[in-house]
Design a protein around this motif. Structure first.
Motif, PDB file in Angstrom:
ATOM      1  N   LEU A 193       0.858  -1.182   0.000  1.00 59.01           N
ATOM      2  CA  LEU A 193       0.000   0.000   0.000  1.00 59.01           C
ATOM      3  C   LEU A 193       0.893   1.231   0.000  1.00 59.01           C
ATOM      4  O   LEU A 193       1.907   1.277   0.698  1.00 59.01           O
ATOM      5  CB  LEU A 193      -0.906   0.024   1.228  1.00 59.01           C
ATOM      6  N   TYR A 194       0.515   2.234  -0.784  1.00 56.78           N
ATOM      7  CA  TYR A 194       1.307   3.442  -0.933  1.00 56.78           C
ATOM      8  C   TYR A 194       0.463   4.661  -0.591  1.00 56.78           C
ATOM      9  O   TYR A 194      -0.702   4.752  -0.995  1.00 56.78           O
ATOM     10  CB  TYR A 194       1.808   3.585  -2.377  1.00 56.78           C
ATOM     11  N   ASP A 195       1.052   5.619   0.122  1.00 58.54           N
ATOM     12  CA  ASP A 195       0.395   6.898   0.374  1.00 58.54           C
ATOM     13  C   ASP A 195       0.216   7.624  -0.953  1.00 58.54           C
ATOM     14  O   ASP A 195       1.096   7.589  -1.809  1.00 58.54           O
ATOM     15  CB  ASP A 195       1.240   7.774   1.308  1.00 58.54           C
ATOM     16  N   ILE A 196      -0.912   8.298  -1.096  1.00 56.90           N
ATOM     17  CA  ILE A 196      -1.214   9.040  -2.314  1.00 56.90           C
ATOM     18  C   ILE A 196      -1.189  10.529  -1.981  1.00 56.90           C
ATOM     19  O   ILE A 196      -1.828  10.957  -1.014  1.00 56.90           O
ATOM     20  CB  ILE A 196      -2.615   8.681  -2.846  1.00 56.90           C
ATOM     21  N   SER A 197      -0.492  11.305  -2.800  1.00 61.06           N
ATOM     22  CA  SER A 197      -0.486  12.756  -2.603  1.00 61.06           C
ATOM     23  C   SER A 197      -1.856  13.319  -2.958  1.00 61.06           C
ATOM     24  O   SER A 197      -2.653  12.683  -3.663  1.00 61.06           O
ATOM     25  CB  SER A 197       0.586  13.404  -3.494  1.00 61.06           C
ATOM     26  N   GLY A 198      -2.136  14.509  -2.482  1.00 60.94           N
ATOM     27  CA  GLY A 198      -3.402  15.161  -2.795  1.00 60.94           C
ATOM     28  C   GLY A 198      -3.613  15.348  -4.287  1.00 60.94           C
ATOM     29  O   GLY A 198      -4.716  15.159  -4.811  1.00 60.94           O
ATOM     30  N   ASP A 199      -2.539  15.709  -4.997  1.00 58.60           N
ATOM     31  CA  ASP A 199      -2.638  15.901  -6.445  1.00 58.60           C
ATOM     32  C   ASP A 199      -2.947  14.588  -7.160  1.00 58.60           C
ATOM     33  O   ASP A 199      -3.770  14.550  -8.071  1.00 58.60           O
ATOM     34  CB  ASP A 199      -1.340  16.491  -7.006  1.00 58.60           C
TER      35      ASP A 199
END
Length: 82
Positions: A46-52
């Motif tokens: 699982l990877y963190d997703i940036s707001g963009d």
């Protein structure tokens, strides 16, 4: 044959619960790597997703997201398509 499938997991950090999953049919490994900012992605992580990146995925896949309320994680799982 195993086909990778990308999903967004919606997570409520306050309760520690996963609230939902959005399938991202058609998202390629290259697209995911570009959105995340690194090309070599493992299976089942699982990877963190940036707001963009979340905004781009929301528009592309028609997702309703609440980034102020919940955390979103991008993950790849393998599914057997044979």
């Amino acid at each position: 044959m195993l086909m990778p499938k990308w999903v967004i997991e919606e997570f409520d950090r306050e309760s520690g619960r996963f609230l939902g999953r959005h399938d991202l049919a058609g998202l390629s490994d290259d697209d995911a790597g570009s959105l995340l900012g690194f090309p070599d992605l493992g299976s089942g992580d699982l990877y963190d997703i940036s707001g963009d990146a979340l905004a781009e995925l929301s528009l592309r896949f028609g997702l309703e997201v609440s980034p102020g309320e919940y955390e979103y994680l991008l993950g790849r799982e393998s599914s057997d398509s044979s």
